[in-house]
Design a protein around this motif. Structure first.
Motif, PDB file in Angstrom:
ATOM      1  N   ARG A   1     121.150  61.807  16.812  1.00  0.00           N
ATOM      2  CA  ARG A   1     121.334  62.975  15.957  1.00  0.00           C
ATOM      3  C   ARG A   1     122.715  63.623  16.126  1.00  0.00           C
ATOM      4  NH1 ARG A   1     118.045  64.715  20.208  1.00  0.00           N
ATOM      5  NH2 ARG A   1     118.901  66.442  21.430  1.00  0.00           N
ATOM      6  N   ALA A   2     123.468  63.233  17.135  1.00  0.00           N
ATOM      7  CA  ALA A   2     124.753  63.868  17.432  1.00  0.00           C
ATOM      8  C   ALA A   2     125.868  63.271  16.562  1.00  0.00           C
ATOM      9  CB  ALA A   2     125.073  63.721  18.911  1.00  0.00           C
ATOM     10  N   LYS A   3     125.694  63.348  15.254  1.00  0.00           N
ATOM     11  CA  LYS A   3     126.614  62.683  14.334  1.00  0.00           C
ATOM     12  C   LYS A   3     128.018  63.281  14.390  1.00  0.00           C
ATOM     13  CE  LYS A   3     123.378  59.982  12.796  1.00  0.00           C
ATOM     14  NZ  LYS A   3     123.337  58.553  13.213  1.00  0.00           N
ATOM     15  N   ARG A   4     128.121  64.605  14.439  1.00  0.00           N
ATOM     16  CA  ARG A   4     129.445  65.238  14.473  1.00  0.00           C
ATOM     17  C   ARG A   4     130.199  64.839  15.736  1.00  0.00           C
ATOM     18  NH1 ARG A   4     130.594  71.706  15.012  1.00  0.00           N
ATOM     19  NH2 ARG A   4     129.547  71.279  16.986  1.00  0.00           N
ATOM     20  N   LEU A   5     129.520  64.878  16.876  1.00  0.00           N
ATOM     21  CA  LEU A   5     130.146  64.476  18.134  1.00  0.00           C
ATOM     22  C   LEU A   5     130.570  63.016  18.077  1.00  0.00           C
ATOM     23  CD1 LEU A   5     130.942  64.735  21.099  1.00  0.00           C
ATOM     24  CD2 LEU A   5     128.524  64.457  21.701  1.00  0.00           C
ATOM     25  N   GLN A   6     129.748  62.175  17.503  1.00  0.00           N
ATOM     26  CA  GLN A   6     130.093  60.761  17.427  1.00  0.00           C
ATOM     27  C   GLN A   6     131.317  60.522  16.553  1.00  0.00           C
ATOM     28  OE1 GLN A   6     126.284  59.179  16.280  1.00  0.00           O
ATOM     29  NE2 GLN A   6     125.375  59.770  18.252  1.00  0.00           N
ATOM     30  N   ARG A   7     131.488  61.321  15.496  1.00  0.00           N
ATOM     31  CA  ARG A   7     132.726  61.229  14.704  1.00  0.00           C
ATOM     32  C   ARG A   7     133.922  61.611  15.551  1.00  0.00           C
ATOM     33  NH1 ARG A   7     129.482  63.785  10.781  1.00  0.00           N
ATOM     34  NH2 ARG A   7     130.580  65.773  11.109  1.00  0.00           N
ATOM     35  N   ALA A   8     133.755  62.638  16.391  1.00  0.00           N
ATOM     36  CA  ALA A   8     134.851  63.046  17.273  1.00  0.00           C
ATOM     37  C   ALA A   8     135.196  61.946  18.264  1.00  0.00           C
ATOM     38  CB  ALA A   8     134.474  64.331  18.013  1.00  0.00           C
ATOM     39  N   VAL A   9     134.175  61.296  18.815  1.00  0.00           N
ATOM     40  CA  VAL A   9     134.402  60.211  19.775  1.00  0.00           C
ATOM     41  C   VAL A   9     135.219  59.096  19.131  1.00  0.00           C
ATOM     42  CG1 VAL A   9     133.269  58.391  21.099  1.00  0.00           C
ATOM     43  CG2 VAL A   9     132.352  60.721  21.169  1.00  0.00           C
ATOM     44  N   ARG A  10     134.897  58.752  17.911  1.00  0.00           N
ATOM     45  CA  ARG A  10     135.621  57.674  17.226  1.00  0.00           C
ATOM     46  C   ARG A  10     137.082  58.051  16.965  1.00  0.00           C
ATOM     47  NH1 ARG A  10     130.625  57.819  14.177  1.00  0.00           N
ATOM     48  NH2 ARG A  10     129.290  56.051  14.776  1.00  0.00           N
ATOM     49  N   ALA A  11     137.352  59.341  16.773  1.00  0.00           N
ATOM     50  CA  ALA A  11     138.689  59.786  16.404  1.00  0.00           C
ATOM     51  C   ALA A  11     139.605  60.032  17.603  1.00  0.00           C
ATOM     52  CB  ALA A  11     138.596  61.065  15.567  1.00  0.00           C
ATOM     53  N   LEU A  12     139.063  60.072  18.809  1.00  0.00           N
ATOM     54  CA  LEU A  12     139.865  60.398  19.984  1.00  0.00           C
ATOM     55  C   LEU A  12     140.880  59.302  20.293  1.00  0.00           C
ATOM     56  CD1 LEU A  12     137.052  61.705  22.373  1.00  0.00           C
ATOM     57  CD2 LEU A  12     138.964  63.076  21.486  1.00  0.00           C
ATOM     58  N   PRO A  13     142.060  59.684  20.772  1.00  0.00           N
ATOM     59  CA  PRO A  13     142.981  58.672  21.293  1.00  0.00           C
ATOM     60  C   PRO A  13     142.453  58.113  22.607  1.00  0.00           C
ATOM     61  CG  PRO A  13     143.824  60.870  21.748  1.00  0.00           C
ATOM     62  CD  PRO A  13     142.608  61.058  20.889  1.00  0.00           C
ATOM     63  N   ASP A  14     142.967  56.967  23.015  1.00  0.00           N
ATOM     64  CA  ASP A  14     142.471  56.324  24.239  1.00  0.00           C
ATOM     65  C   ASP A  14     142.642  57.201  25.473  1.00  0.00           C
ATOM     66  OD1 ASP A  14     141.481  53.992  23.112  1.00  0.00           O
ATOM     67  OD2 ASP A  14     143.394  52.935  23.289  1.00  0.00           O
ATOM     68  N   ASP A  15     143.632  58.081  25.464  1.00  0.00           N
ATOM     69  CA  ASP A  15     143.891  58.930  26.637  1.00  0.00           C
ATOM     70  C   ASP A  15     143.373  60.347  26.452  1.00  0.00           C
ATOM     71  OD1 ASP A  15     145.673  59.839  24.735  1.00  0.00           O
ATOM     72  OD2 ASP A  15     147.443  59.743  26.036  1.00  0.00           O
ATOM     73  N   GLY A  16     142.400  60.523  25.543  1.00  0.00           N
ATOM     74  CA  GLY A  16     141.939  61.874  25.243  1.00  0.00           C
ATOM     75  C   GLY A  16     140.607  62.256  25.834  1.00  0.00           C
ATOM     76  N   TYR A  17     140.020  61.399  26.663  1.00  0.00           N
ATOM     77  CA  TYR A  17     138.680  61.691  27.155  1.00  0.00           C
ATOM     78  C   TYR A  17     138.470  61.115  28.552  1.00  0.00           C
ATOM     79  CZ  TYR A  17     137.667  56.802  26.104  1.00  0.00           C
ATOM     80  OH  TYR A  17     137.697  55.437  26.082  1.00  0.00           O
ATOM     81  N   VAL A  18     137.491  61.695  29.237  1.00  0.00           N
ATOM     82  CA  VAL A  18     136.972  61.136  30.485  1.00  0.00           C
ATOM     83  C   VAL A  18     135.460  61.008  30.334  1.00  0.00           C
ATOM     84  CG1 VAL A  18     138.818  62.068  31.926  1.00  0.00           C
ATOM     85  CG2 VAL A  18     136.737  63.427  31.560  1.00  0.00           C
ATOM     86  N   LEU A  19     134.843  60.238  31.212  1.00  0.00           N
ATOM     87  CA  LEU A  19     133.399  60.042  31.196  1.00  0.00           C
ATOM     88  C   LEU A  19     132.755  60.883  32.297  1.00  0.00           C
ATOM     89  CD1 LEU A  19     133.264  56.162  30.752  1.00  0.00           C
ATOM     90  CD2 LEU A  19     133.398  57.935  28.984  1.00  0.00           C
ATOM     91  N   GLU A  20     131.555  61.364  32.045  1.00  0.00           N
ATOM     92  CA  GLU A  20     130.883  62.247  32.997  1.00  0.00           C
ATOM     93  C   GLU A  20     129.376  62.189  32.772  1.00  0.00           C
ATOM     94  OE1 GLU A  20     132.603  66.063  31.866  1.00  0.00           O
ATOM     95  OE2 GLU A  20     130.964  66.375  30.466  1.00  0.00           O
ATOM     96  N   THR A  21     128.648  62.680  33.765  1.00  0.00           N
ATOM     97  CA  THR A  21     127.194  62.782  33.611  1.00  0.00           C
ATOM     98  C   THR A  21     126.672  64.206  33.688  1.00  0.00           C
ATOM     99  OG1 THR A  21     126.774  62.482  35.986  1.00  0.00           O
ATOM    100  CG2 THR A  21     126.807  60.483  34.593  1.00  0.00           C
TER     101      THR A  21
END
Length: 253
Positions: A180-200
């Motif tokens: 259901r997190a469609k908006r977030l998933q669009r953001a994930v696709r648009a991020l540059p390779d150096d724009g995110y980290v992974l976390e729990t």
């Protein structure tokens, strides 16, 4: 190697099997953990966990626990940072707009902590719920030279872009695994390779299929697989870039 860039491994939820939890994480390819403090009372426990070579600590005052914070906590935070120069960030600080009765006090506390981060040249680890636009405006005003992490990001591509332009990266975790997190998933696709980290955010924010169960760092591997799926990239590439970004952000060797 994967890095869990935000997990509360000092929490009592891990008291019965903390070493086994680390073993499961290592078996899943997770080799480093960033553990943020949330209250003055919990800072010693965070520092104790961070005696491990594979754990880095951050220290801050979380907006969820406003009822626990007391006068003098900011001064105590400064002293704790002096005592722990190995701290890689200030946080977890932030804004949680679900709690309107403390919102004004939250902003004041956040401002004070961000000024400490700026003065010390530390990245800020920020919790933000229902306040992305207001937070971005405030960060622009403060102009933090080393940026930081907007933890548990759940916003739009446009909101993510604003944070990146301010020198921040976003934390991606269990929320990305829910269909259901469609908006977030669009953001994930648009991020540059150096724009995110992974976390729990362990022990909280369970992944889809794990609702009602304690979260733990081993599942950052599943987060990595989900991000790879969303971005149309290999798991190895997502692991490489997210780990490099976490190392850069927190100054990890």
């Amino acid at each position: 190697m994967l890095i869990d860039a935000h997990c509360h491994l000092d929490f009592e939820a891990f008291d019965d099997d903390r070493e086994a939890m680390f073993e499961r994480a290592r078996d899943a390819g997770v080799g480093h953990f960033v553990v943020p403090g949330t209250t003055r009372k919990r800072w010693p426990a965070v520092a104790e966990v961070a005696r491990r070579k594979d754990v880095s600590l951050s220290l801050g005052l979380h907006p969820y626990f406003m009822h626990e914070h007391q006068q003098g906590d900011l001064e105590a935070l400064e002293r704790m940072l002096d005592a722990h120069p190995e701290a890689v960030a200030l946080g977890e600080c932030g804004i949680d707009a679900r709690f309107e009765e403390t919102l004004e006090a939250q902003w004041k506390l956040l401002d004070a902590q961000l000024r400490i981060a700026k003065a010390r040249g530390l990245p800020a680890v920020i919790h933000c719920v229902h306040a992305n636009d207001k937070l971005a405006k405030r960060l622009r005003q403060l102009d933090l030279p080393v940026g930081g992490l907007v933890h548990a990001f759940a916003g739009s591509p446009e909101q993510a872009s604003r944070f990146l332009n301010l020198g921040f990266v976003v934390g991606l975790g269990g929320a990305t695994t829910f269909e259901r997190a469609k908006r977030l998933q669009r953001a994930v696709r648009a991020l540059p390779d150096d724009g995110y980290v992974l976390e729990t955010d362990s022990p909280d924010m369970p992944l889809a299929g794990f609702q009602g169960r304690r979260n733990e760092p081993a599942r950052v591997r599943l987060v990595c697989e989900r991000i790879a799926e969303l971005r149309g990239q290999s798991v190895a590439r997502v692991a490489e870039h997210s780990t490099a970004t976490a190392r850069r952000l927190f100054g990890l060797s």
